[in-house]
Each structure stands twice: as C-alpha cells, then as structure tokens.
Design a protein around this motif. Structure first.
Motif, short mmCIF file in Angstrom:
data_model
loop_
_atom_site.label_atom_id
_atom_site.label_comp_id
_atom_site.label_asym_id
_atom_site.label_seq_id
_atom_site.Cartn_x
_atom_site.Cartn_y
_atom_site.Cartn_z
N HIS A 498 44.45 29.98 17.90
CA HIS A 498 44.70 29.39 16.58
C HIS A 498 43.44 29.58 15.75
CE1 HIS A 498 46.91 26.77 13.79
NE2 HIS A 498 45.71 26.32 13.44
N TRP A 501 39.83 29.88 17.22
CA TRP A 501 39.72 29.08 18.42
C TRP A 501 40.67 29.54 19.52
CZ3 TRP A 501 41.13 24.74 14.64
CH2 TRP A 501 40.06 24.51 13.77
N LEU A 602 38.86 23.17 23.92
CA LEU A 602 38.79 24.11 22.80
C LEU A 602 37.54 24.94 22.97
CD1 LEU A 602 39.37 23.38 19.03
CD2 LEU A 602 37.32 24.59 19.77
N LEU A 615 35.24 19.07 16.03
CA LEU A 615 36.29 20.05 16.31
C LEU A 615 37.49 19.43 17.03
CD1 LEU A 615 34.52 23.40 17.30
CD2 LEU A 615 36.06 22.99 15.38
N ARG A 616 37.26 18.37 17.79
CA ARG A 616 38.39 17.75 18.50
C ARG A 616 39.42 17.19 17.52
NH1 ARG A 616 35.93 13.68 22.35
NH2 ARG A 616 34.33 15.27 22.39
N GLU A 617 39.00 16.96 16.27
CA GLU A 617 39.95 16.47 15.28
C GLU A 617 40.87 17.58 14.78
OE1 GLU A 617 37.85 14.55 12.14
OE2 GLU A 617 36.55 13.42 13.51
N ALA A 618 40.56 18.84 15.11
CA ALA A 618 41.35 19.96 14.64
C ALA A 618 42.67 20.10 15.38
CB ALA A 618 40.55 21.27 14.78
N VAL A 619 42.77 19.49 16.54
CA VAL A 619 44.00 19.61 17.33
C VAL A 619 44.20 18.32 18.13
CG1 VAL A 619 42.71 20.82 19.14
CG2 VAL A 619 45.19 20.97 19.10
N SER A 620 45.43 17.84 18.13
CA SER A 620 45.76 16.68 18.95
C SER A 620 46.58 17.14 20.15
CB SER A 620 46.55 15.64 18.15
OG SER A 620 47.80 16.16 17.73
N PHE A 634 48.10 21.15 15.49
CA PHE A 634 46.91 21.50 14.72
C PHE A 634 46.96 20.84 13.34
CE2 PHE A 634 47.54 24.75 17.89
CZ PHE A 634 46.27 24.95 18.40
N LEU A 635 45.83 20.80 12.66
CA LEU A 635 45.74 20.12 11.37
C LEU A 635 46.67 20.73 10.32
CD1 LEU A 635 41.92 19.38 10.96
CD2 LEU A 635 43.77 17.73 11.29
N ASP A 636 46.95 22.01 10.46
CA ASP A 636 47.84 22.65 9.47
C ASP A 636 49.31 22.41 9.77
OD1 ASP A 636 48.30 24.25 11.66
OD2 ASP A 636 47.56 26.10 10.75
#
Length: 657
Positions: A498, A501, A602, A615-620, A634-636
């Motif tokens: 993604h 990453w 990640l 960076l951990r906030e970029a994907v749950s 992902f954030l998007d």
C-alpha cells in the motif's frame, strides 16, 4: 554523485538524452577504458589476463583464461559495433591471445575443456566473440590457429555440463563449431535446447535449473544465450528463434520495473559482481527485434544503469571491475568468483552491436515506469511483488518464491540446510543490500521473521512454500527449526502493498519460551546510520537520508503469558555491499507462550523523512472471529482481508460437513 570519478567522458547531450545525458559515445569511451586497463595484467602471449584480487576455486590459470574470455566479449562488441574501425592493437591483442592460448608450447595455454569444468563457461564467451568478429579475427587467423581453436572447443562434443544455464554454454559453443565446419554433435545442441523447455515457467520466466532459482541469470543467461545461439545458427534454427523472441518480449514487459530512478537494479541473487550484465536482455530485445520497449526507453534504462555504476566508481581508478557491487565486497561473491569474473558485465555492452543509426541510439529518451508514477507489479512465476515509488525512485522486491534450493522432495527435510541471504530474505530493493557477511548472515535479522532459541540462534528461511501472488498481495511459509528441537514450526507470511509500505501479516507457530523477531530493510553508508526506537517501532537513517523503519501493528506488545514486546536497531560493520556501517530496525516479542499467534507489522523504506511513531495510525488491524482472517483498513478507506490458516482449516471443515 554528478560525475563519473574515474572516467573521462564526452559532454552530455541533454537534448537527445534528457534523463541521463549519455550517448553511444559514452558507452564506447567506457568500453575502451575498461579494455585498455587490462593490458598491464596480460601474460606475454596475451592469452590470459591475470587480474589482482582473490582467486577462484578454479586456480590462477583458469582465472587468467576467464580474464581473456570475458574481456574478449567486450572487445567483440566494440569491434563489431564499429565495423572493425577500432585501434588495430585491440584486434591484434585478441588474435594473438587465441594463438597462444591454444598452443601447448606457449607457456600460457588454456586448460582443456573437460566435463563440468569452468573452461566451459569461458569457451562460450569466446565462441560468441569469435562469431561476432568473424571478418576481423577468425577469418584472418592462420589455418593452424583456427584448427587449434576448434580442437580446443572439441572438448564440448559429447561432454557433460552442469544441469542449469551451463547447458547453453555447450549449445552456443558447438553451434560455433558447426558454423566453421568443425566436428560437433547435433544431439548436444538439441538436447540442451530441449532441456531449457523444462525450466520455462511462463510469463517470460525460466528457472535456472530445477527448483525455484530466479535471479538475474534469467536475463543474462536463460534469455541471452538462446538468441545468441540463433544468431550463429541462422535460418537453421528449427523454428526455435520465434519462441525465444516471444518469451523475451514477454519478459521485457515487466523488466523495467526492476530498476530505480537512479538506474540501480534490485539487489538480489548471486553473481552480483556482474553488475550491468543485467542490461543484456534489454539490449538483446532490440538486437533480436522483439522488444516491447520503445527505443528511447531501452536507452534510458541501459544508460541510466551504466551511469549509476560509473558515478559510484565502477570501473575503479585503475579502470578495473572489482569483486563487489560498488567497491570490493567479497561476501556478495561466490567461491567460483575470481578476479576476472566481474567481466561478465561485458554482456551489458551488447547494445554496441546495434548500428549508430539504430533508433535506440537516435531516439530521445523517455522516462522509466517509476519516473511516471507509483508502480505495483505482481510476478507469479518467480513469486515476487515489485513496488516502486515515484517520489523517491526506490523499487522494492517482495520475495515469496525464489529460494535457490534443490527441487522439492516430500521425503526430505523442509529446511534443506543453510539459507542464502541473497535469496532467503522477504524483501530486497534498489537502495539496499542484504546483510551478507558470514557473521551478519548468521544473525539472520534483516527482512526475516525468525524464532530465536534460548542461545539466540535464529530459525532459517530455507525452502519457500508459496501460497499466492496476485495484485498487491503475496504469501508463503517456511518450516522453522531450532537447535535441540526436532519439531518443525510453520511460519507463514502474507505481504500487502500500500503506497510505499509493505504490511506483513505473520502466522507464527512457536515453542513456549521462544523469542519472535522481525527485521526490516538494512541501510548502510560510509558513516554509521542514526538509529532510534520507541514503543512498537524502530528506525535507522543514513547520512544521505535513506530511512528504514518497522512498526508493530498487532501482536508485538505482549499477551498473557508472554514477555514484553521490544524494538531495537541492530548494527553491524563490514557486512553490507552498500557501505561499511549498517543498521537494521527490528521488533522482538519475548517468551512466546507456545502454539499459534498472529503478528502484523508495517515495513517502510524511503528517502522521505519517516515518523514511525505515527505510522501505526496509517492502518488499523482487526482480527475476525476465530482468527479466521486479518482485516487491514488504511486511512484512505482501502480494506484488505488476509485469510489465515485457521480460516482455511475452518472452511475445509465446513466443506466436509
């Protein structure tokens, strides 16, 4: 670095070559410098070039033959590409070397060609060079010398080679014998060409021999020699040339994605000291008129790679190619590598056979794929994912297929002994190299998910068992073993791409008390990289701003019965081809409770400034009921669901019910 430090090159042409500035003249000057630099190391009769450096396991005489044969290939492309209009001394040197090398009384004669001998490799280069320079060298040799050369080649006839790309050395050499009216064995040629059919796995890819052997040998051997053979065979090719052209065309559709914006090839596989030999299939596509690449892209790719090495001191101040990548670095070589082995890089000059008015030399350069946008390429044949990011020009290779192991034997141990860091790692890139010095490889940290025994011994990623490779995901598993423990533990990994990453979803079986450790990309430089770590993250950054980070997303912070998670930077020296100081970010989970667990991380490699703590906030990450799957959001808004072994087993049970 803006200029080549050890080459006096012509002025750049930023109209014709807006991306690299290089023209055909730059290639010719580089070839001439490399050839002239060899002269001081020639034996008196010019049959051998005994270069400085570590000897191979074949001995000094064979190493000297290697120096002649591989540089003759470069000389041949220069001579034939210029229509013979080169310094006469260049032609005379190699003509004299042929006479002395095949004269048993010269004091520097070449060893006889015997079964599976290194001489077979070198003979193939001589055969190709003689064919390409026939009007200027072979046709002008004395009859006695031609007879001696043919007699030396006759060691191939009915002989046995190693059962991999070496089969093609016999094919090319005996076809040359046929072309000059010397005795040869047609069966040797046909059986060699038939054998490579067993290794074709589709989409333009071969494996180099049985097994999962995917690396640059596919381009600079498996695709190259069949079409060199067809140039010698001419119309008497039995229809094979059309097949080879089609396969190379398909291979080249994806091949530009292996090169970074700075011209660097992905650093993976063996014999990396051949460096820009990786360009051989690109030039052959144009030479055989089967390339899908625009002429301006062919030159952009080739000149960008040649310039990349020249700007980093290749060739060196003596004009020589050393055993290494940029500088001398022996851990990236093999025992068969001698001081002249790097001159297989001569294959990278194959484009000089194209006339100066060919479109690859006259068309304006066009951008590489990575210069036009981010790229994701799934290659199911070798089990690889490629992802390149335009903003930093880096290409990363995610490996779930190539392990350089013998063919699978269900009755044999799954680990198959030691691993090779140039094949066993989860990822490679155009900006990094694996930690390959023996002391560092034994630690097994970089781009690897390992179990650690109480004494710190890591499990090895030996045979790679594939699960899938499509789109932006790929997966595989390996059987982990630990000292004193007879059981094999399954370590499965799915990689999801993604942006810049790679998200790694690991399914880990482990004995109680084992430590689980994962490393990211190692970065290396002349100066020690800066390292930093915090709760659930670790990062290393070089003085030039190349950053590597690994971030814990799930399962690394400990659980009841386990030890705490940890993050650290592992450092080493003289272990990496990219620089004497290296650092690898890694995560660690101590005292695994035993059984099965899921760890998600990640992995980032970028020339941007990285902030791993956020960076951990970029994907749950969400684990579904019964740990049947792992859902990444992902954030998007993109969501990817990764199935697990537990989920597959549950599905199988439901199917039986």
């Amino acid at each position: 670095m803006p200029v080549a430090p050890y080459l006096r090159l012509p002025p750049t042409d930023r109209v014709l070559s807006s991306r690299t500035g290089w023209t055909r003249a730059h290639w010719e000057v580089t070839a001439d410098r490399m050839l002239d630099a060899l002269v001081p190391y020639a034996t008196p009769g010019l049959a051998q070039y005994r270069l400085p450096g570590r000897s191979s396991w074949s001995g000094i005489v064979c190493d000297g033959l290697e120096g002649f044969a591989r540089s003759f290939l470069l000389a041949a492309f220069r001579i034939a590409g210029a229509g013979g209009a080169v310094e006469p001394a260049l032609i005379e040197r190699y003509a004299a070397g042929l006479a002395a090398g095949t004269d048993p009384d010269s004091g520097e004669s070449w060893p006889r060609i015997t079964d599976c001998s290194q001489q077979m490799v070198e003979a193939a280069s001589i055969a190709v060079a003689l064919h390409e320079t026939r009007p200027w060298i072979w046709d002008r040799l004395d009859t006695g010398v031609r007879e001696r050369v043919a007699e030396w080649f006759s060691g191939f006839v009915g002989g046995r080679t190693w059962d991999n790309n070496w089969r093609l050395f016999q094919v090319v050499s005996e076809q040359f014998l046929a072309s000059v009216g010397a005795p040869y064995n047609r069966t040797d040629i046909e059986s060699g060409l038939d054998r490579i059919e067993d290794w074709y796995v589709g989409d333009g890819w071969y494996t180099d021999g049985d097994g999962q052997n995917f690396d640059y040998y596919i381009g600079w051997a498996m695709h190259l020699y069949p079409l060199l053979w067809s140039r010698i065979a001419g119309p008497d090719d039995g229809g094979r040339t059309a097949v080879y052209r089609q396969r190379l065309s398909r291979f080249l559709e994806d091949y530009p994605h292996f090169f970074g914006a700075d011209g660097a090839p992905v650093h993976q596989g063996r014999s990396l000291a051949y460096r820009f030999a990786a360009l051989a299939p690109v030039w052959m596509g144009a030479l055989a008129d089967c390339t899908p690449l625009a002429p301006g892209l062919t030159r952009r790719l080739a000149s960008g790679t040649m310039r990349h090495f020249a700007e980093r001191g290749v060739p060196d101040e003596r004009g020589l190619l050393t055993l290494g990548w940029y500088d001398t670095f022996l851990p990236s070589t093999q025992p068969y590598s001698g001081p002249a082995s790097p001159y297989w890089a001569s294959k990278g000059f194959l484009g000089l056979l194209l006339p100066a008015d060919h479109p690859v030399w006259t068309a304006r350069e066009v951008p590489l794929p990575i210069e036009e946008g981010d790229r994701y390429t799934a290659l199911p044949a070798p089990g690889w994912l490629l992802h390149g990011t335009r903003h930093d020009g880096i290409v990363r290779l995610v490996n779930h297929g190539s392990d350089h192991k013998p063919p699978f034997d269900p009755d044999a141990a799954l680990t198959d002994g030691e691993e090779d860091p140039h094949y066993a790692r989860l990822a490679y890139s155009t900006a990094t190299a694996p930690e390959s010095a023996p002391h560092a490889a034994a630690r097994g940290i970089d781009n690897h998910l390992a179990l650690l025994a109480p004494d710190g011994t890591p499990s090895r990623r030996g045979r790679i068992h594939r699960s899938h490779c499509a789109g932006r995901t790929a997966g595989s598993w390996y059987a982990a073993e630990l000292p004193g423990d007879d059981r094999e533990y399954r370590i499965g990994t799915t990689s999801v791409l993604h942006g810049p990453w790679e998200i790694r979803v690991h399914e880990v079986e482990a004995p109680a008390g084992a430590t689980v450790r994962e490393g990211g990309h190692p970065v290396a430089h002349a100066l020690p990289p800066v390292g930093a770590s915090g709760p659930g993250w670790s990062m290393a950054r070089t003085a030039e701003g190349l950053s590597s980070a690994v971030v814990a997303l799930h399962g690394w912070d400990g659980a009841p019965g386990t030890g705490p998670g940890a993050a650290e930077v592992a450092r080493d020296v003289e272990s990496n081809a990219y620089g004497p100081h290296s650092a690898t970010p890694c995560l660690r989970l101590d005292r695994h409770p035993g059984g099965r667990s899921i760890q998600v991380s990640l992995v980032a490699l970028s020339r941007d400034t990285l902030h791993p703590e956020v960076l951990r906030e970029a994907v749950s990450v969400r684990i579904t009921a019964g740990e049947a799957s792992v859902v990444l959001t992902f954030l998007d808004g993109t969501t990817v669901e990764v199935g697990t072994d537990a989920g597959r087993a549950e599905g199988a049970e439901a199917g039986r019910a």
